[in-house]
Design an enzyme around this catalytic site. Structure first.
Site, PDB file in Angstrom:
ATOM      1  N   LYS A 101       0.864  -1.181   0.000  1.00 10.72           N
ATOM      2  CA  LYS A 101       0.000   0.000   0.000  1.00 10.72           C
ATOM      3  C   LYS A 101       0.903   1.233   0.000  1.00 10.72           C
ATOM      4  CE  LYS A 101      -3.902   0.105   0.510  1.00 10.72           C
ATOM      5  NZ  LYS A 101      -4.900   0.228  -0.578  1.00 10.72           N
ATOM      6  N   SER A 102       0.617   2.167  -0.881  1.00  7.16           N
ATOM      7  CA  SER A 102       1.422   3.375  -1.013  1.00  7.16           C
ATOM      8  C   SER A 102       1.551   4.122   0.312  1.00  7.16           C
ATOM      9  CB  SER A 102       0.805   4.285  -2.074  1.00  7.16           C
ATOM     10  OG  SER A 102       1.455   5.521  -2.113  1.00  7.16           O
ATOM     11  N   ARG A 106       5.147   4.836   2.304  1.00 12.40           N
ATOM     12  CA  ARG A 106       5.604   6.187   2.645  1.00 12.40           C
ATOM     13  C   ARG A 106       5.999   6.308   4.112  1.00 12.40           C
ATOM     14  NH1 ARG A 106       2.092   9.931  -1.356  1.00 12.40           N
ATOM     15  NH2 ARG A 106       1.712   8.289  -2.894  1.00 12.40           N
ATOM     16  N   LEU A 128       3.539 -12.777   3.977  1.00 10.00           N
ATOM     17  CA  LEU A 128       4.090 -11.446   3.745  1.00 10.00           C
ATOM     18  C   LEU A 128       5.506 -11.387   4.299  1.00 10.00           C
ATOM     19  CD1 LEU A 128       0.969  -9.486   5.062  1.00 10.00           C
ATOM     20  CD2 LEU A 128       1.495 -10.030   2.670  1.00 10.00           C
ATOM     21  N   GLU A 129       6.393 -10.724   3.590  1.00  9.79           N
ATOM     22  CA  GLU A 129       7.777 -10.527   4.032  1.00  9.79           C
ATOM     23  C   GLU A 129       7.910  -9.060   4.420  1.00  9.79           C
ATOM     24  OE1 GLU A 129       8.855 -11.435   0.205  1.00  9.79           O
ATOM     25  OE2 GLU A 129       8.888 -13.596   0.468  1.00  9.79           O
ATOM     26  N   TYR A 162      -0.545 -24.425  -9.788  1.00  6.38           N
ATOM     27  CA  TYR A 162      -0.022 -24.634  -8.435  1.00  6.38           C
ATOM     28  C   TYR A 162      -0.989 -25.551  -7.693  1.00  6.38           C
ATOM     29  CZ  TYR A 162       2.814 -23.333  -4.397  1.00  6.38           C
ATOM     30  OH  TYR A 162       3.683 -23.351  -3.333  1.00  6.38           O
ATOM     31  N   GLN A 174      -1.336 -23.236   2.838  1.00  5.75           N
ATOM     32  CA  GLN A 174      -0.685 -22.677   4.029  1.00  5.75           C
ATOM     33  C   GLN A 174      -1.626 -21.782   4.821  1.00  5.75           C
ATOM     34  OE1 GLN A 174       2.774 -20.552   2.629  1.00  5.75           O
ATOM     35  NE2 GLN A 174       1.598 -18.865   1.789  1.00  5.75           N
TER      36      GLN A 174
END
Length: 190
Positions: A101-102, A106, A128-129, A162, A174
């Site tokens: 997300k922008s 920021r 998520l990394e 997949y 997962q």
């Protein structure tokens, strides 16, 4: 071809695309916002001298869940695994691309380091990394919007999506932030 909000709604209504729990208000002009789950995997920096992608290192990360109503605090320079609240299921002719997300970018929050692509046929929570590249801690609130899933139509359905036995889909199904399984198909050259 990138799907528009109309196309995304049509895929949901046809039952071909799944996000559970689904909230129509999260559909954007060409993406769907995804939210942060309440589980995180933090790295145990004292268990190993280094990370070896060729080796199984079960104690490399620990699962952490903040107390209800409290955020997870990601400190400057830290990297943790998180997951989407939504379980995502893609048909064999749609691929996904997870973008940050922008507004969060920021603030110095990176949503994924490298693995933003979701193969057709995938079903599960997206890992998520998360990295904080700011110089102040960032609070991560379970349920907050954390990224946006863009959907791309393939020119034809994948022959081996997949989840099929030919692909070796080690992350299919997962739940929560899933640690690396790179050791399962690591190849060393001679």
């Amino acid at each position: 071809m990138l799907l528009s909000d109309r196309d995304i709604r049509a895929e949901f209504q046809a039952g071909r695309l799944g996000l559970d729990p689904f909230d129509d208000s999260l559909i954007q002009p060409s993406s769907v916002d995804v939210r942060l789950d309440n589980l995180f995997r933090v790295f145990n920096n004292t268990r190993y001298t280094h990370i070896d992608p060729a080796q199984r290192q079960d104690d490399l990360t620990s699962l952490v869940e903040p107390k209800e109503g409290e955020p997870f605090v990601l400190h400057p320079g830290e990297f943790v695994l998180g997951a989407t609240l939504e379980r995502c299921t893609l048909p064999d002719d749609l691929a996904g691309r997870l973008e940050g997300k922008s507004s969060l970018g920021r603030l110095g929050l990176l949503t994924h380091s490298t693995a933003g692509f979701i193969d057709p046929g995938f079903s599960g929570h997206i890992t998520l990394e998360l990295s904080n590249v700011a110089n102040l801690p960032i609070t991560l609130w379970p349920g907050m919007k954390i990224g946006q899933l863009c959907l791309l139509r393939l020119t034809s359905p994948a022959q081996h999506p997949y989840g099929s036995s030919q692909v070796g889909s080690k992350y299919q199904g997962q739940r929560g932030p899933t640690p690396s399984k790179s050791y399962q198909n690591f190849v060393k050259s001679n």
